[in-house]
Design a protein around this motif. Structure first.
Motif, PDB file in Angstrom:
ATOM      1  N   LEU A 177      17.975  60.172  32.701  1.00  0.00           N
ATOM      2  CA  LEU A 177      17.531  61.521  32.332  1.00  0.00           C
ATOM      3  C   LEU A 177      16.206  61.894  32.998  1.00  0.00           C
ATOM      4  O   LEU A 177      16.115  62.918  33.675  1.00  0.00           O
ATOM      5  CB  LEU A 177      17.427  61.632  30.810  1.00  0.00           C
ATOM      6  CG  LEU A 177      17.124  63.027  30.273  1.00  0.00           C
ATOM      7  CD1 LEU A 177      18.168  64.044  30.730  1.00  0.00           C
ATOM      8  CD2 LEU A 177      17.053  63.003  28.747  1.00  0.00           C
ATOM      9  N   ALA A 225      14.854  60.637  35.497  1.00  0.00           N
ATOM     10  CA  ALA A 225      15.042  60.630  36.952  1.00  0.00           C
ATOM     11  C   ALA A 225      15.892  61.800  37.433  1.00  0.00           C
ATOM     12  O   ALA A 225      16.000  62.034  38.635  1.00  0.00           O
ATOM     13  CB  ALA A 225      15.682  59.313  37.383  1.00  0.00           C
ATOM     14  N   ALA A 226      16.505  62.518  36.498  1.00  0.00           N
ATOM     15  CA  ALA A 226      17.381  63.631  36.866  1.00  0.00           C
ATOM     16  C   ALA A 226      16.638  64.956  36.947  1.00  0.00           C
ATOM     17  O   ALA A 226      17.192  65.957  37.395  1.00  0.00           O
ATOM     18  CB  ALA A 226      18.522  63.748  35.850  1.00  0.00           C
ATOM     19  N   LEU A 227      15.381  64.948  36.520  1.00  0.00           N
ATOM     20  CA  LEU A 227      14.626  66.201  36.582  1.00  0.00           C
ATOM     21  C   LEU A 227      14.393  66.613  38.029  1.00  0.00           C
ATOM     22  O   LEU A 227      14.307  65.774  38.927  1.00  0.00           O
ATOM     23  CB  LEU A 227      13.288  66.050  35.848  1.00  0.00           C
ATOM     24  CG  LEU A 227      13.376  65.721  34.353  1.00  0.00           C
ATOM     25  CD1 LEU A 227      11.980  65.756  33.724  1.00  0.00           C
ATOM     26  CD2 LEU A 227      14.295  66.684  33.613  1.00  0.00           C
ATOM     27  N   ASP A 228      14.302  67.898  38.211  1.00  0.00           N
ATOM     28  CA  ASP A 228      14.153  68.458  39.550  1.00  0.00           C
ATOM     29  C   ASP A 228      12.805  68.068  40.156  1.00  0.00           C
ATOM     30  O   ASP A 228      11.754  68.537  39.692  1.00  0.00           O
ATOM     31  CB  ASP A 228      14.271  69.987  39.436  1.00  0.00           C
ATOM     32  CG  ASP A 228      14.236  70.672  40.792  1.00  0.00           C
ATOM     33  OD1 ASP A 228      14.080  69.970  41.812  1.00  0.00           O
ATOM     34  OD2 ASP A 228      14.373  71.904  40.825  1.00  0.00           O
ATOM     35  N   PRO A 229      12.807  67.240  41.195  1.00  0.00           N
ATOM     36  CA  PRO A 229      11.542  66.801  41.796  1.00  0.00           C
ATOM     37  C   PRO A 229      10.784  67.935  42.492  1.00  0.00           C
ATOM     38  O   PRO A 229       9.601  67.793  42.785  1.00  0.00           O
ATOM     39  CB  PRO A 229      11.974  65.714  42.785  1.00  0.00           C
ATOM     40  CG  PRO A 229      13.383  66.035  43.108  1.00  0.00           C
ATOM     41  CD  PRO A 229      13.972  66.664  41.886  1.00  0.00           C
ATOM     42  N   ARG A 249      10.257  70.778  41.109  1.00  0.00           N
ATOM     43  CA  ARG A 249       9.510  71.533  40.087  1.00  0.00           C
ATOM     44  C   ARG A 249       8.682  70.666  39.158  1.00  0.00           C
ATOM     45  O   ARG A 249       7.747  71.140  38.517  1.00  0.00           O
ATOM     46  CB  ARG A 249      10.494  72.366  39.243  1.00  0.00           C
ATOM     47  CG  ARG A 249      11.142  73.519  39.988  1.00  0.00           C
ATOM     48  CD  ARG A 249      12.124  74.255  39.101  1.00  0.00           C
ATOM     49  NE  ARG A 249      13.334  73.477  38.861  1.00  0.00           N
ATOM     50  CZ  ARG A 249      14.092  73.566  37.770  1.00  0.00           C
ATOM     51  NH1 ARG A 249      13.768  74.387  36.799  1.00  0.00           N
ATOM     52  NH2 ARG A 249      15.180  72.822  37.647  1.00  0.00           N
ATOM     53  N   PHE A 250       9.066  69.368  39.037  1.00  0.00           N
ATOM     54  CA  PHE A 250       8.407  68.519  38.044  1.00  0.00           C
ATOM     55  C   PHE A 250       7.881  67.214  38.636  1.00  0.00           C
ATOM     56  O   PHE A 250       8.540  66.591  39.468  1.00  0.00           O
ATOM     57  CB  PHE A 250       9.381  68.197  36.902  1.00  0.00           C
ATOM     58  CG  PHE A 250       9.897  69.427  36.220  1.00  0.00           C
ATOM     59  CD1 PHE A 250       9.165  70.040  35.204  1.00  0.00           C
ATOM     60  CD2 PHE A 250      11.098  69.999  36.606  1.00  0.00           C
ATOM     61  CE1 PHE A 250       9.621  71.196  34.598  1.00  0.00           C
ATOM     62  CE2 PHE A 250      11.575  71.165  35.991  1.00  0.00           C
ATOM     63  CZ  PHE A 250      10.837  71.758  34.992  1.00  0.00           C
TER      64      PHE A 250
END
Lengths: 79, 79
Positions: free
Chosen positions: A22, A24-28, A30-31
């Motif tokens: 989870l 690691a799934a965030l948009d790199p 934007r975050f």
């Protein structure tokens, strides 16, 4: 500018899964995710508590806390 | 090819926050997020249960369920 996100965990299997799947799934684009292992840096437990974290794993983003499943209560990490 | 992710919710405030902050934060280059409002499509409650969802909001990705905070138990949505 990227939004800072903190992922607090304690190295438990539930935590590791949430981290690898989870967090690691965030948009790199934007975050910017900082992974904080509270078992290794217990001095940051207070910071997590202040943010509203009750248990780990948890994501703190833009002032909001998302508790993800349940690995361990923060209180258990202080013992 | 993008990985399919399902975000199950029930329209509750806890759900909406998780949707707008967390589900929307996933990397669109890697994940295709389907938002499923179980209050509107109760016929999909069974599908969510089969995936292991116990409460909403929840994200199902790659066979894993991440319960995010707690808006409502799935059993409450069947009443």
């Amino acid at each position: 500018m990227k939004t800072n996100v903190k992922f607090y965990h304690a190295g438990c299997p539930v935590c590791e899964e949430a981290n690898s799947e989870l967090a690691a799934a965030l948009d790199p684009a934007r975050f910017a995710v900082e992974v904080v292992h509270l078992g290794r840096v217990p001095e940051r437990i207070r910071e997590a508590e202040a943010a509203g974290v009750k248990s780990v794993p948890a994501l703190v983003m833009q002032g909001r806390v998302f508790h993800v499943n349940h690995g361990a209560a923060l209180s258990d990490l202080k013992r």
